[in-house]
Design a protein around this motif. Sequence first.
Motif, PDB file in Angstrom:
ATOM      1  N   SER A  22      11.303  -1.833  -1.652  1.00 17.31           N
ATOM      2  CA  SER A  22      10.960  -3.009  -0.977  1.00 17.31           C
ATOM      3  C   SER A  22      10.063  -2.616   0.366  1.00 17.31           C
ATOM      4  O   SER A  22       9.366  -3.079   0.582  1.00 17.31           O
ATOM      5  CB  SER A  22      12.044  -4.017  -0.503  1.00 17.31           C
ATOM      6  N   MET A  23      10.347  -1.556   0.545  1.00 18.82           N
ATOM      7  CA  MET A  23       9.483  -0.814   1.681  1.00 18.82           C
ATOM      8  C   MET A  23       7.902  -0.526   1.272  1.00 18.82           C
ATOM      9  O   MET A  23       7.343  -0.375   2.093  1.00 18.82           O
ATOM     10  CB  MET A  23      10.183   0.667   2.300  1.00 18.82           C
ATOM     11  N   MET A  24       7.808  -0.616   0.019  1.00 20.69           N
ATOM     12  CA  MET A  24       6.482  -0.303  -0.467  1.00 20.69           C
ATOM     13  C   MET A  24       5.661  -1.634  -0.515  1.00 20.69           C
ATOM     14  O   MET A  24       4.436  -1.488  -0.633  1.00 20.69           O
ATOM     15  CB  MET A  24       6.506   0.223  -2.072  1.00 20.69           C
ATOM     16  N   SER A  25       6.340  -2.765  -0.013  1.00 22.38           N
ATOM     17  CA  SER A  25       5.319  -3.851   0.207  1.00 22.38           C
ATOM     18  C   SER A  25       4.786  -3.909   1.403  1.00 22.38           C
ATOM     19  O   SER A  25       3.836  -4.467   1.707  1.00 22.38           O
ATOM     20  CB  SER A  25       6.259  -5.149   0.030  1.00 22.38           C
ATOM     21  N   VAL A  27       1.881  -0.713   3.726  1.00 20.73           N
ATOM     22  CA  VAL A  27       1.542   0.336   3.486  1.00 20.73           C
ATOM     23  C   VAL A  27       2.151   1.460   4.712  1.00 20.73           C
ATOM     24  O   VAL A  27       2.425   2.621   4.051  1.00 20.73           O
ATOM     25  CB  VAL A  27      -0.054   0.289   3.831  1.00 20.73           C
ATOM     26  N   GLU A  28       2.529   0.965   5.734  1.00 20.01           N
ATOM     27  CA  GLU A  28       3.034   1.870   7.104  1.00 20.01           C
ATOM     28  C   GLU A  28       4.281   2.340   6.405  1.00 20.01           C
ATOM     29  O   GLU A  28       4.700   3.618   6.779  1.00 20.01           O
ATOM     30  CB  GLU A  28       2.940   0.942   8.054  1.00 20.01           C
ATOM     31  N   LYS A  29       5.108   1.604   5.690  1.00 15.41           N
ATOM     32  CA  LYS A  29       6.514   2.086   5.403  1.00 15.41           C
ATOM     33  C   LYS A  29       6.681   2.909   4.058  1.00 15.41           C
ATOM     34  O   LYS A  29       7.597   3.531   3.596  1.00 15.41           O
ATOM     35  CB  LYS A  29       7.449   0.757   5.429  1.00 15.41           C
ATOM     36  N   ALA A  30       5.262   2.603   3.351  1.00 18.54           N
ATOM     37  CA  ALA A  30       5.369   2.881   1.806  1.00 18.54           C
ATOM     38  C   ALA A  30       5.957   4.581   1.649  1.00 18.54           C
ATOM     39  O   ALA A  30       6.642   4.960   0.508  1.00 18.54           O
ATOM     40  CB  ALA A  30       4.226   2.614   1.042  1.00 18.54           C
ATOM     41  N   VAL A  31       5.288   5.367   2.510  1.00 22.77           N
ATOM     42  CA  VAL A  31       5.599   6.840   2.447  1.00 22.77           C
ATOM     43  C   VAL A  31       7.134   7.207   2.566  1.00 22.77           C
ATOM     44  O   VAL A  31       7.824   7.912   1.763  1.00 22.77           O
ATOM     45  CB  VAL A  31       4.876   7.644   3.143  1.00 22.77           C
TER      46      VAL A  31
ATOM     47  N   ASN B  23       6.865  -8.714  -4.087  1.00 23.41           N
ATOM     48  CA  ASN B  23       6.406  -8.806  -2.802  1.00 23.41           C
ATOM     49  C   ASN B  23       5.313  -7.497  -2.558  1.00 23.41           C
ATOM     50  O   ASN B  23       4.696  -7.200  -1.484  1.00 23.41           O
ATOM     51  CB  ASN B  23       7.196  -8.503  -1.788  1.00 23.41           C
ATOM     52  N   VAL B  24       5.337  -6.311  -3.487  1.00 24.42           N
ATOM     53  CA  VAL B  24       4.464  -5.247  -3.366  1.00 24.42           C
ATOM     54  C   VAL B  24       3.154  -5.801  -3.536  1.00 24.42           C
ATOM     55  O   VAL B  24       2.639  -6.324  -4.736  1.00 24.42           O
ATOM     56  CB  VAL B  24       4.844  -4.227  -4.523  1.00 24.42           C
TER      57      VAL B  24
END
Lengths: 466, 96
Positions: A22-25, A27-31, B23-24
């Motif tokens: 869900s953090m991949m939704s 960009v800032e948190k995706a890494v 949601n991605v």
Amino acid sequence: MSDILFYLLCGLLSVLVLVGISMMSKVEKAVKGNFLSTIAMAGAILLTLVYYDIISVTSLWIFMAIGLILGVIWGFKIKMIEMPQVVALLNGFGGIASALAATVIMIEPEQQNQDQLMFILVTASLALVVGVVTFTGSMIAAGKLQKVISQKPVIWKNHQWITGISLVLSILSIVMVAIDTKFLPISIIIGWVMGGFFGVAFTIRVGGADMPITISLLNSLSGVAGSIAGMASNNPLTVAIGGIVGASGLLLTQIMCRSMNRHLLDILLGKTTSTGHSKGVAVEASTVVTASDSEEDIVSDLASIIKSAKRVIIVPGYGMALAQAQHLVSQLSDSLEQNGALLDFAIHPVAGRMPGHMNVLLAEANISYEKLREMDDINPEFPNCDLAIVIGANDVINPAANTAEGTPIYGMPVLDVDKAKHIVICNFDLKPGYAGVDNPLYKMRNVTMKLGDAKDTVKELIDMLR
Amino acid sequence: MSPLLLILIFIVSTVVGYMIIKNVPSLLHTPLMSGMNALSGITVLGALTATAFALGTGSKILGYIAIVLAMINVAGGFTVTSKMLKMFKHKEVDNK
């Protein structure tokens, strides 16, 4: 370790993975999200080793280390243009690993929990078949993307029948296990041979442009194979995470089908869109360029248009990637911005050879991700746009999709490039795109065609700004 | 664990996963997919247990191959995903 603690930790790790995704939704948190998933995976491996009391088995560690090192080295070497075939290969590895794990269970059924033997063996044989299908299917897909084998759909004599029979035999191998365990050895063989054959048969007739859909589907299958193998090995964590992967692949498959205006079944049955295209449309287009004013006039005209444009939208297609022109496009966008233009990129969902591929290619060329806009988001802005620059895209900008009933692309969502005040198209030639439908844009008055290698044509545009 | 429960876990995780992944944004679909690739290497757990308890040399070798391939899947997938995600950046922040 007690069972309850094990199940609790399994639940916790599954939640961690979900949080990571869900953090991949954003960009800032995706890494960080990706890192969290990595940690969860490491935790899952450790937990399994502890729970089954096999943490001291050295050989397991050795082979894990080998895979780990090879994987990391490979991961660092990969180029972004190769991503589709890399993903296909990785899908294949996941698939065959599931199939092998299932085979080991089927070879030694006496090592399994005898109360649930039937469930274990049936799920194992199912995981074997799905895993092998994923493996051979992915190898063919990767081969097509790497151009080791022809990108064109290959159709054998009686293809439908051959595919059908191999599928039925694969299913039979699972049913045989359910009937009697004495069929296990023969079932393993049939599963490998027929499943493998089916995987080849269904991907070999998929054309290059349908690859985004095929890869998404194989991605889903690799997850499903893992999940079922998890059922066979009685590991709830594998079941859960495999299920998540399966869902993700399925979702992407749906999105790709919708944005290409294709039905999944048509692709699997090998129906290519180009079969329906009317002949003769391609010929007319070639007269357009020669009929216009002299070359020099166009150039000076275009130069003034480009210099005065305040709102510019660039539409990149796979042709840009093929010409390796993304860094020049990045330069072009810099020059335009220095010239005072407000600039964005319009990304069609199927631009590239896999979902989201174009975004990665442009990000690699140092283009800020905030400029990469999705189709629905950017489409309303075309009417206010002074200049649209199309680089190596055709079907996704074809206004015929809105009007030309009966053509293969009718109803396909496209970028409304035709609404822009002026349009420059940097395509290799005037041939219709994959769908085989002539593009009426090419004949419009406010369109300047620049034919040839995108590297050269984009460079010309940059020079005009100097 | 009972078979029924395992099937239930499969269904629940699929549905929950589907809702979260929806949601991605399409901007990140390629890294999403390679990340999923890495996760599908979770099958290494099955390979580990099956191999550890296997008796025959043949089945052990098959198991070892499975472990190596699944780990390539995991490590390669996560490496390439993080490499890709790090390329997504603001130009403003980066250049000035």
